[in-house]
Design an enzyme around this catalytic site. Sequence first.
Site, PDB file in Angstrom:
ATOM      1  N   ALA A  15       0.358 -29.963  78.491  1.00 35.03           N
ATOM      2  CA  ALA A  15      -0.122 -28.736  77.840  1.00 35.03           C
ATOM      3  C   ALA A  15       0.924 -27.630  77.909  1.00 35.03           C
ATOM      4  CB  ALA A  15      -1.431 -28.272  78.472  1.00 35.03           C
ATOM      5  N   GLY A  18       3.372 -28.498  75.284  1.00 38.32           N
ATOM      6  CA  GLY A  18       2.723 -28.397  73.976  1.00 38.32           C
ATOM      7  C   GLY A  18       2.494 -26.968  73.529  1.00 38.32           C
ATOM      8  N   ASP A  19       2.195 -26.096  74.476  1.00 36.02           N
ATOM      9  CA  ASP A  19       2.015 -24.676  74.168  1.00 36.02           C
ATOM     10  C   ASP A  19       3.268 -24.130  73.500  1.00 36.02           C
ATOM     11  OD1 ASP A  19       0.856 -22.020  74.274  1.00 36.02           O
ATOM     12  OD2 ASP A  19       2.099 -21.655  76.034  1.00 36.02           O
ATOM     13  N   GLY A  20       4.415 -24.429  74.076  1.00 31.70           N
ATOM     14  CA  GLY A  20       5.683 -23.941  73.528  1.00 31.70           C
ATOM     15  C   GLY A  20       6.046 -24.615  72.213  1.00 31.70           C
ATOM     16  N   GLU A  23       3.697 -23.253  69.482  1.00 34.62           N
ATOM     17  CA  GLU A  23       3.900 -21.821  69.230  1.00 34.62           C
ATOM     18  C   GLU A  23       5.206 -21.547  68.494  1.00 34.62           C
ATOM     19  OE1 GLU A  23       3.447 -17.436  71.198  1.00 34.62           O
ATOM     20  OE2 GLU A  23       2.871 -19.182  72.368  1.00 34.62           O
TER      21      GLU A  23
END
EC number: 3.1.26.-
Length: 139
Positions: A15, A18-20, A23
């Site tokens: 996660a 994946g966030d980066g 985004e």
Amino acid sequence: MKVKDPSILNAVTLAYVGDGAYEILIRKHLVESGIVRPNQLQKTATQYVSAKAQAALITRMQDENVLTEQELAIFMRGRNAKSHTKAKNTSTATYHLSTGFEAVFGFLSLSYQDSRVVELTNWCIEKVESGANNEYRFR
């Protein structure tokens, strides 16, 4: 160093990546679409990258059978992961859904499935921009 098998990584680690990964694609999309003022970029980005938006998008992905079996398994691991971080401005359930969403993007990114990352990101962009995601709003 290349991760040999991202599917065995901790879901919270997936996660985090994946966030980066998600985004940065959203930020590029917003700038390429002509939004260049920082305040407007930040305000618009939240429609795509907030926990509420991600929870709504992953719920819609499930309803529309967008995810592969492997992606769905990664999502469930992320959703069920124990995190030491508290949800900010949202419910715990919404936070867990968004963690699962980000885990999928982290797994795909770390397994060098860049075309799938782009495909899912474009799907998300289309849902947000068409307003089709509004019925899936979370609190």
